[in-house]
Design a protein around this motif. Structure first.
Motif, PDB file in Angstrom:
ATOM      1  N   GLY A 177      -0.836   2.718  -8.205  1.00 57.15           N
ATOM      2  CA  GLY A 177      -0.872   1.825  -6.705  1.00 57.15           C
ATOM      3  C   GLY A 177       0.283   2.164  -6.143  1.00 57.15           C
ATOM      4  O   GLY A 177       1.259   1.153  -6.295  1.00 57.15           O
ATOM      5  N   THR A 178      -0.139   2.444  -3.982  1.00 56.50           N
ATOM      6  CA  THR A 178       0.734   2.432  -3.682  1.00 56.50           C
ATOM      7  C   THR A 178       0.263   1.757  -2.078  1.00 56.50           C
ATOM      8  O   THR A 178      -1.043   2.329  -1.827  1.00 56.50           O
ATOM      9  CB  THR A 178       1.114   3.937  -3.157  1.00 56.50           C
ATOM     10  N   GLN A 179       1.425   0.712  -1.367  1.00 53.65           N
ATOM     11  CA  GLN A 179       0.614   0.297  -0.254  1.00 53.65           C
ATOM     12  C   GLN A 179       0.753   1.351   1.136  1.00 53.65           C
ATOM     13  O   GLN A 179       2.083   1.591   1.064  1.00 53.65           O
ATOM     14  CB  GLN A 179       1.842  -0.772   0.060  1.00 53.65           C
ATOM     15  N   VAL A 180      -0.327   1.192   1.332  1.00 52.81           N
ATOM     16  CA  VAL A 180      -0.104   1.712   3.138  1.00 52.81           C
ATOM     17  C   VAL A 180      -1.108   0.426   4.344  1.00 52.81           C
ATOM     18  O   VAL A 180      -1.576  -0.147   3.537  1.00 52.81           O
ATOM     19  CB  VAL A 180      -1.199   3.073   2.464  1.00 52.81           C
ATOM     20  N   THR A 181       0.499   0.315   5.000  1.00 62.71           N
ATOM     21  CA  THR A 181       0.045  -0.627   6.090  1.00 62.71           C
ATOM     22  C   THR A 181       0.361   0.401   7.471  1.00 62.71           C
ATOM     23  O   THR A 181       0.779   1.183   7.723  1.00 62.71           O
ATOM     24  CB  THR A 181       1.359  -1.552   5.876  1.00 62.71           C
ATOM     25  N   VAL A 182      -1.000   0.211   7.993  1.00 65.42           N
ATOM     26  CA  VAL A 182      -1.144   1.024   9.175  1.00 65.42           C
ATOM     27  C   VAL A 182      -1.027  -0.215  10.512  1.00 65.42           C
ATOM     28  O   VAL A 182      -2.011  -0.811  10.678  1.00 65.42           O
ATOM     29  CB  VAL A 182      -2.029   1.606   9.505  1.00 65.42           C
ATOM     30  N   SER A 183      -0.074  -0.724  11.314  1.00 67.54           N
ATOM     31  CA  SER A 183       0.371  -1.463  12.584  1.00 67.54           C
ATOM     32  C   SER A 183      -0.708  -1.064  13.939  1.00 67.54           C
ATOM     33  O   SER A 183      -0.633  -0.330  13.973  1.00 67.54           O
ATOM     34  CB  SER A 183       1.574  -1.973  12.379  1.00 67.54           C
ATOM     35  N   SER A 184      -1.112  -1.798  14.463  1.00 73.56           N
ATOM     36  CA  SER A 184      -1.568  -1.690  15.424  1.00 73.56           C
ATOM     37  C   SER A 184      -1.157  -1.628  16.267  1.00 73.56           C
ATOM     38  O   SER A 184       0.254  -1.681  16.896  1.00 73.56           O
ATOM     39  CB  SER A 184      -3.015  -2.432  16.398  1.00 73.56           C
TER      40      SER A 184
END
Length: 121
Positions: free
Chosen positions: A114-121
């Motif tokens: 698993g790898t975290q993907v975080t998309v900020s607005s």
């Protein structure tokens, strides 16, 4: 045994891009399907994209036109190119490979860490 190692996750602004990779190693006779799943907090794991050994692909409706799955059979690696990322794409992304490790046993599913993907607005 087979190990899958993922890389490429991270933090990106909305509209940005990331490329995930997942490489398999170990006792491999053949790899059939490869794919990517994701799990957001409080939600079930869902299929994002898959690719067969022949190169046929399928995508979740939510990522069609933005994500591209590909594979390198010589390197036992599957990729996920993610463009035009949106905050709703934020999740832990898991790779999956269906691997045949013996001529005498059917293929089995293996998962990356698993790898975290975080998309900020």
């Amino acid at each position: 045994q087979v190990q899958l190692v993922e890389s490429g996750g991270g933090l990106v602004q909305a509209g940005g891009s990331l490329r995930l990779s997942c490489a398999a190693s170990g006792s491999i006779v053949r790899i059939d399907t490869m794919g990517w799943y994701r799990q957001a907090p409080g939600k079930q794991r869902e299929l994002v994209a898959g690719i067969t050994s022949g190169g046929a692909t399928n995508y979740a409706d939510s990522v069609k036109g933005r994500f591209t799955v590909s594979r390198d059979n010589a390197r036992y690696t599957v990729y996920l190119q993610m463009n035009s990322l949106q905050p709703e794409d934020t999740a832990v992304y898991y790779c999956n490979q269906r691997v045949k490790t013996s001529p005498f046993r059917p293929p089995a599913d293996y998962w990356g860490q698993g790898t975290q993907v975080t998309v900020s607005s």
